[in-house]
Structure formats: C-alpha cells, structure tokens
Design a protein around this motif. Structure first.
Motif, PDB file in Angstrom:
ATOM      1  N   ASN A  94       0.817  -1.221   0.000  1.00 14.84           N
ATOM      2  CA  ASN A  94       0.000   0.000   0.000  1.00 14.84           C
ATOM      3  C   ASN A  94       0.849   1.268   0.000  1.00 14.84           C
ATOM      4  O   ASN A  94       0.513   2.249   0.654  1.00 14.84           O
ATOM      5  CB  ASN A  94      -0.970   0.007   1.184  1.00 14.84           C
ATOM      6  N   ALA A  95       1.951   1.221  -0.729  1.00 15.72           N
ATOM      7  CA  ALA A  95       2.889   2.344  -0.878  1.00 15.72           C
ATOM      8  C   ALA A  95       3.573   2.726   0.432  1.00 15.72           C
ATOM      9  O   ALA A  95       4.207   3.767   0.511  1.00 15.72           O
ATOM     10  CB  ALA A  95       2.208   3.556  -1.515  1.00 15.72           C
ATOM     11  N   GLU A  96       3.468   1.876   1.452  1.00 11.55           N
ATOM     12  CA  GLU A  96       4.201   2.129   2.687  1.00 11.55           C
ATOM     13  C   GLU A  96       5.682   1.830   2.506  1.00 11.55           C
ATOM     14  O   GLU A  96       6.518   2.366   3.218  1.00 11.55           O
ATOM     15  CB  GLU A  96       3.637   1.281   3.831  1.00 11.55           C
ATOM     16  N   ARG A  97       5.989   0.948   1.556  1.00 14.68           N
ATOM     17  CA  ARG A  97       7.371   0.608   1.228  1.00 14.68           C
ATOM     18  C   ARG A  97       7.629   1.067  -0.195  1.00 14.68           C
ATOM     19  O   ARG A  97       6.788   0.891  -1.073  1.00 14.68           O
ATOM     20  CB  ARG A  97       7.602  -0.902   1.334  1.00 14.68           C
ATOM     21  N   ARG A  98       8.794   1.645  -0.433  1.00 11.48           N
ATOM     22  CA  ARG A  98       9.130   2.068  -1.791  1.00 11.48           C
ATOM     23  C   ARG A  98      10.640   2.166  -1.953  1.00 11.48           C
ATOM     24  O   ARG A  98      11.375   2.254  -0.973  1.00 11.48           O
ATOM     25  CB  ARG A  98       8.438   3.366  -2.164  1.00 11.48           C
ATOM     26  N   HIS A  99      11.051   2.145  -3.240  1.00 12.55           N
ATOM     27  CA  HIS A  99      12.469   2.222  -3.570  1.00 12.55           C
ATOM     28  C   HIS A  99      12.579   2.927  -4.919  1.00 12.55           C
ATOM     29  O   HIS A  99      11.764   2.688  -5.808  1.00 12.55           O
ATOM     30  CB  HIS A  99      13.074   0.815  -3.646  1.00 12.55           C
ATOM     31  N   PRO A 100      13.584   3.778  -5.118  1.00 17.47           N
ATOM     32  CA  PRO A 100      13.707   4.519  -6.378  1.00 17.47           C
ATOM     33  C   PRO A 100      13.834   3.591  -7.589  1.00 17.47           C
ATOM     34  O   PRO A 100      14.569   2.598  -7.557  1.00 17.47           O
ATOM     35  CB  PRO A 100      14.991   5.337  -6.194  1.00 17.47           C
ATOM     36  N   THR A 101      13.125   3.926  -8.653  1.00 19.82           N
ATOM     37  CA  THR A 101      13.202   3.141  -9.892  1.00 19.82           C
ATOM     38  C   THR A 101      14.559   3.290 -10.558  1.00 19.82           C
ATOM     39  O   THR A 101      14.922   2.463 -11.391  1.00 19.82           O
ATOM     40  CB  THR A 101      12.105   3.546 -10.883  1.00 19.82           C
ATOM     41  N   SER A 102      15.307   4.292 -10.177  1.00 17.19           N
ATOM     42  CA  SER A 102      16.638   4.486 -10.760  1.00 17.19           C
ATOM     43  C   SER A 102      17.647   3.461 -10.232  1.00 17.19           C
ATOM     44  O   SER A 102      18.742   3.339 -10.772  1.00 17.19           O
ATOM     45  CB  SER A 102      17.144   5.901 -10.464  1.00 17.19           C
ATOM     46  N   ASP A 103      17.277   2.712  -9.201  1.00 19.26           N
ATOM     47  CA  ASP A 103      18.148   1.703  -8.598  1.00 19.26           C
ATOM     48  C   ASP A 103      17.464   0.338  -8.632  1.00 19.26           C
ATOM     49  O   ASP A 103      16.970  -0.148  -7.624  1.00 19.26           O
ATOM     50  CB  ASP A 103      18.485   2.110  -7.159  1.00 19.26           C
ATOM     51  N   VAL A 104      17.429  -0.273  -9.814  1.00 15.50           N
ATOM     52  CA  VAL A 104      16.729  -1.548  -9.999  1.00 15.50           C
ATOM     53  C   VAL A 104      17.369  -2.647  -9.158  1.00 15.50           C
ATOM     54  O   VAL A 104      16.665  -3.426  -8.502  1.00 15.50           O
ATOM     55  CB  VAL A 104      16.707  -1.951 -11.488  1.00 15.50           C
ATOM     56  N   GLU A 105      18.688  -2.729  -9.146  1.00 18.19           N
ATOM     57  CA  GLU A 105      19.369  -3.765  -8.372  1.00 18.19           C
ATOM     58  C   GLU A 105      19.076  -3.621  -6.883  1.00 18.19           C
ATOM     59  O   GLU A 105      18.813  -4.600  -6.192  1.00 18.19           O
ATOM     60  CB  GLU A 105      20.869  -3.730  -8.630  1.00 18.19           C
ATOM     61  N   GLY A 106      19.118  -2.400  -6.393  1.00 17.08           N
ATOM     62  CA  GLY A 106      18.820  -2.153  -4.980  1.00 17.08           C
ATOM     63  C   GLY A 106      17.380  -2.491  -4.642  1.00 17.08           C
ATOM     64  O   GLY A 106      17.099  -3.068  -3.595  1.00 17.08           O
ATOM     65  N   ALA A 107      16.465  -2.146  -5.546  1.00 23.95           N
ATOM     66  CA  ALA A 107      15.051  -2.463  -5.327  1.00 23.95           C
ATOM     67  C   ALA A 107      14.850  -3.973  -5.257  1.00 23.95           C
ATOM     68  O   ALA A 107      14.113  -4.469  -4.409  1.00 23.95           O
ATOM     69  CB  ALA A 107      14.194  -1.857  -6.431  1.00 23.95           C
ATOM     70  N   ALA A 108      15.507  -4.706  -6.150  1.00 21.75           N
ATOM     71  CA  ALA A 108      15.397  -6.170  -6.148  1.00 21.75           C
ATOM     72  C   ALA A 108      15.956  -6.740  -4.849  1.00 21.75           C
ATOM     73  O   ALA A 108      15.354  -7.648  -4.259  1.00 21.75           O
ATOM     74  CB  ALA A 108      16.114  -6.757  -7.356  1.00 21.75           C
ATOM     75  N   ASP A 109      17.073  -6.220  -4.380  1.00 18.78           N
ATOM     76  CA  ASP A 109      17.659  -6.697  -3.123  1.00 18.78           C
ATOM     77  C   ASP A 109      16.722  -6.449  -1.944  1.00 18.78           C
ATOM     78  O   ASP A 109      16.521  -7.326  -1.104  1.00 18.78           O
ATOM     79  CB  ASP A 109      19.004  -6.011  -2.860  1.00 18.78           C
ATOM     80  N   VAL A 110      16.137  -5.252  -1.892  1.00 21.87           N
ATOM     81  CA  VAL A 110      15.223  -4.905  -0.797  1.00 21.87           C
ATOM     82  C   VAL A 110      13.980  -5.787  -0.848  1.00 21.87           C
ATOM     83  O   VAL A 110      13.525  -6.295   0.180  1.00 21.87           O
ATOM     84  CB  VAL A 110      14.847  -3.405  -0.867  1.00 21.87           C
TER      85      VAL A 110
END
Length: 94
Positions: free
Chosen positions: A71-87
């Motif tokens: 519900n958008a409580e968690r988010r990660h920048p789209t500019s960091d795909v690898e970091g988003a995948a890790d999180v």
C-alpha cells in the motif's frame, strides 16, 4: 481526434515506460532466484514469497520515481533496480 482519445494516447508512453521498469525489476529478481511475474499488461508485478502466503504486489508510482508495495508504505527509487530487487528479496524472505 476527440479529447478523450487524445488523453488516452498521450498517457500511453508513460504507462509503457512504467511497464518497462517493472520488466527490469522482474528480470533482476529472477537473477536473484525470486519468483516474480508481470500482471495486467505490465502494470503490476506479483512477487511470490518463498513459503506459502500472499504474494507482494509491486507497482510503479509517484510519477515513475518509485517502485512501491504494501500500500505504498514501502518504496524504492526506480533508478536503482538492483537495490530495489535486493530490498524486495529481503522483504519477502521475512
């Protein structure tokens, strides 16, 4: 062309761009061994947990700036795909 069609056509490239962002995230998650599948014309990514349970739905939001889930409580920048995948991989492992 009427105004409704113009509005739909003008919004299409952004939707396609957001879909491409989700494709890149899915590909990175797959490299990490996480089961994820695109849904609804690439408008959402369903990320499966390694144990039985509800999947996590990931969307691109905030004008394309963030991947968001829970519900958008968690988010990660789209500019960091690898970091988003890790999180996300860490998030679903809990």
């Amino acid at each position: 062309m009427n105004s409704i069609i113009q509005a739909a056509v003008s919004g299409f490239p952004q939707g396609q761009e957001e879909g491409d962002m989700l494709v890149r995230l899915r590909d990175q998650l797959t490299r990490l061994g996480v089961n994820a599948e695109l849904r609804d014309n690439n408008s959402a990514l369903m990320v499966h947990k390694p144990v039985p349970g509800m999947p996590v739905w990931v969307f691109v939001g905030y004008g394309g700036a963030y991947y968001s889930w829970q519900n958008a409580e968690r988010r990660h920048p789209t500019s960091d795909v690898e970091g988003a995948a890790d999180v996300l991989a860490e998030y679903i492992a809990r």
